[in-house]
Design a protein around this motif. Structure first.
Motif, PDB file in Angstrom:
ATOM      1  N   ALA A 108       0.836  -1.200   0.000  1.00 50.53           N
ATOM      2  CA  ALA A 108       0.000   0.000   0.000  1.00 50.53           C
ATOM      3  C   ALA A 108       0.867   1.245   0.000  1.00 50.53           C
ATOM      4  O   ALA A 108       1.972   1.254   0.525  1.00 50.53           O
ATOM      5  CB  ALA A 108      -0.896   0.006   1.242  1.00 50.53           C
ATOM      6  N   THR A 109       0.314   2.284  -0.606  1.00 50.16           N
ATOM      7  CA  THR A 109       0.880   3.615  -0.430  1.00 50.16           C
ATOM      8  C   THR A 109      -0.018   4.311   0.573  1.00 50.16           C
ATOM      9  O   THR A 109      -1.171   3.920   0.767  1.00 50.16           O
ATOM     10  CB  THR A 109       0.907   4.409  -1.743  1.00 50.16           C
ATOM     11  OG1 THR A 109      -0.437   4.662  -2.152  1.00 50.16           O
ATOM     12  CG2 THR A 109       1.647   3.656  -2.841  1.00 50.16           C
ATOM     13  N   HIS A 110       0.484   5.327   1.200  1.00 54.92           N
ATOM     14  CA  HIS A 110      -0.344   6.048   2.165  1.00 54.92           C
ATOM     15  C   HIS A 110      -0.951   7.303   1.570  1.00 54.92           C
ATOM     16  O   HIS A 110      -1.646   8.037   2.253  1.00 54.92           O
ATOM     17  CB  HIS A 110       0.434   6.373   3.431  1.00 54.92           C
ATOM     18  CG  HIS A 110       0.566   5.181   4.315  1.00 54.92           C
ATOM     19  ND1 HIS A 110       1.757   4.770   4.842  1.00 54.92           N
ATOM     20  CD2 HIS A 110      -0.353   4.284   4.740  1.00 54.92           C
ATOM     21  CE1 HIS A 110       1.564   3.691   5.560  1.00 54.92           C
ATOM     22  NE2 HIS A 110       0.304   3.364   5.503  1.00 54.92           N
ATOM     23  N   GLY A 111      -0.689   7.570   0.317  1.00 53.77           N
ATOM     24  CA  GLY A 111      -1.346   8.684  -0.346  1.00 53.77           C
ATOM     25  C   GLY A 111      -0.876  10.052   0.108  1.00 53.77           C
ATOM     26  O   GLY A 111      -1.576  11.031  -0.076  1.00 53.77           O
ATOM     27  N   LYS A 147      -3.097   2.130  -4.134  1.00 58.24           N
ATOM     28  CA  LYS A 147      -3.389   3.475  -3.658  1.00 58.24           C
ATOM     29  C   LYS A 147      -4.610   3.437  -2.748  1.00 58.24           C
ATOM     30  O   LYS A 147      -5.576   2.727  -3.023  1.00 58.24           O
ATOM     31  CB  LYS A 147      -3.665   4.365  -4.871  1.00 58.24           C
ATOM     32  CG  LYS A 147      -3.761   5.830  -4.555  1.00 58.24           C
ATOM     33  CD  LYS A 147      -3.883   6.633  -5.843  1.00 58.24           C
ATOM     34  CE  LYS A 147      -4.001   8.094  -5.527  1.00 58.24           C
ATOM     35  NZ  LYS A 147      -4.064   8.898  -6.729  1.00 58.24           N
ATOM     36  N   PRO A 148      -4.606   4.227  -1.654  1.00 56.07           N
ATOM     37  CA  PRO A 148      -5.748   4.203  -0.744  1.00 56.07           C
ATOM     38  C   PRO A 148      -6.998   4.757  -1.404  1.00 56.07           C
ATOM     39  O   PRO A 148      -6.925   5.637  -2.263  1.00 56.07           O
ATOM     40  CB  PRO A 148      -5.306   5.093   0.423  1.00 56.07           C
ATOM     41  CG  PRO A 148      -4.200   5.929  -0.105  1.00 56.07           C
ATOM     42  CD  PRO A 148      -3.564   5.153  -1.226  1.00 56.07           C
ATOM     43  N   LYS A 149      -8.125   4.220  -0.971  1.00 54.32           N
ATOM     44  CA  LYS A 149      -9.401   4.721  -1.459  1.00 54.32           C
ATOM     45  C   LYS A 149      -9.657   6.076  -0.823  1.00 54.32           C
ATOM     46  O   LYS A 149      -9.444   6.265   0.367  1.00 54.32           O
ATOM     47  CB  LYS A 149     -10.529   3.761  -1.091  1.00 54.32           C
ATOM     48  CG  LYS A 149     -10.415   2.427  -1.760  1.00 54.32           C
ATOM     49  CD  LYS A 149     -11.502   1.483  -1.289  1.00 54.32           C
ATOM     50  CE  LYS A 149     -11.278   0.117  -1.906  1.00 54.32           C
ATOM     51  NZ  LYS A 149     -12.062  -0.894  -1.255  1.00 54.32           N
ATOM     52  N   MET A 150     -10.152   7.012  -1.627  1.00 47.23           N
ATOM     53  CA  MET A 150     -10.454   8.344  -1.110  1.00 47.23           C
ATOM     54  C   MET A 150     -11.857   8.338  -0.512  1.00 47.23           C
ATOM     55  O   MET A 150     -12.736   7.629  -0.995  1.00 47.23           O
ATOM     56  CB  MET A 150     -10.361   9.386  -2.226  1.00 47.23           C
ATOM     57  CG  MET A 150      -8.987   9.416  -2.893  1.00 47.23           C
ATOM     58  SD  MET A 150      -7.637   9.583  -1.739  1.00 47.23           S
ATOM     59  CE  MET A 150      -7.540  11.340  -1.658  1.00 47.23           C
ATOM     60  N   GLU A 151     -12.052   9.123   0.538  1.00 51.16           N
ATOM     61  CA  GLU A 151     -13.353   9.228   1.183  1.00 51.16           C
ATOM     62  C   GLU A 151     -14.431   9.597   0.163  1.00 51.16           C
ATOM     63  O   GLU A 151     -14.234  10.489  -0.657  1.00 51.16           O
ATOM     64  CB  GLU A 151     -13.314  10.308   2.274  1.00 51.16           C
ATOM     65  CG  GLU A 151     -12.481   9.944   3.473  1.00 51.16           C
ATOM     66  CD  GLU A 151     -13.143   8.925   4.378  1.00 51.16           C
ATOM     67  OE1 GLU A 151     -14.356   9.021   4.575  1.00 51.16           O
ATOM     68  OE2 GLU A 151     -12.427   8.039   4.873  1.00 51.16           O
TER      69      GLU A 151
END
Length: 167
Positions: free
Chosen positions: A129-132, A160-164
């Motif tokens: 994972a990346t932490h964005g 890539k993390p999912k965005m809110e």
């Protein structure tokens, strides 16, 4: 040209970001009938995630550490032991019983340990994972994922993390 992966390494920091990467690594391991190596690196053994687990398990150990600094080695051993339990709990629901998996806990710098792990485990693919982080935060903190992509001995798949609010 088709590439098969027989050894997949998934470094996790026990965050929701790394859980998304773990789920993808599990899918790839199932698809390729690959062995999955899940690696957790203890960067700061006195991080809250470890200390709260140790305090719940052995409150006297933390009290002794506060009054007797020579107990540091015992705390470090306890952290490593608890980290393995935390790692398996973290992975429990994401990894079905039929997936071939090895759990690894190491202590030190994440970048070095992940790259060394990739070599030690004969890894064909790293999924992480990346932490964005962007902008100043990324420059100040640095990017473990970016450095792994640059220096890994095998292909790397970053998640890539999912965005809110986005699917």
């Amino acid at each position: 040209m088709s590439q098969t992966f027989k050894r997949i390494l998934c470094p996790v920091d026990l965050s929701s970001f790394s859980l998304d990467a773990l789920k993808l690594a599990v899918t790839l391991a199932e698809t390729n009938d690959a062995r999955l190596d899940v690696l957790h690196v203890i960067h700061n053994p006195f991080d809250e995630i470890y200390m709260s687990a140790i305090t719940q398990t052995d409150p006297a150990l933390m009290e002794a550490y506060a009054t007797e600094p020579q107990k540091r080695a015992k705390i470090l051993r306890a952290t490593e032991e608890h980290s393995e339990v935390l790692l398996k709990q973290f992975c429990h629901e994401a990894i079905p019983s039929h997936v071939k998996v090895n759990y690894h806990v190491r202590r030190g710098e994440p970048l070095e340990n992940i790259l060394d792990g990739a070599e030690d485990f004969l890894t064909d693919l790293i999924v992480l994972a990346t932490h964005g982080r962007t902008g100043i935060k990324r420059l100040v903190i640095g990017s473990v994922a970016e450095n792994i992509v640059r220096h890994a001995p095998c292909p790397v798949l970053t998640v890539k993390p999912k965005m809110e609010g986005k699917p």
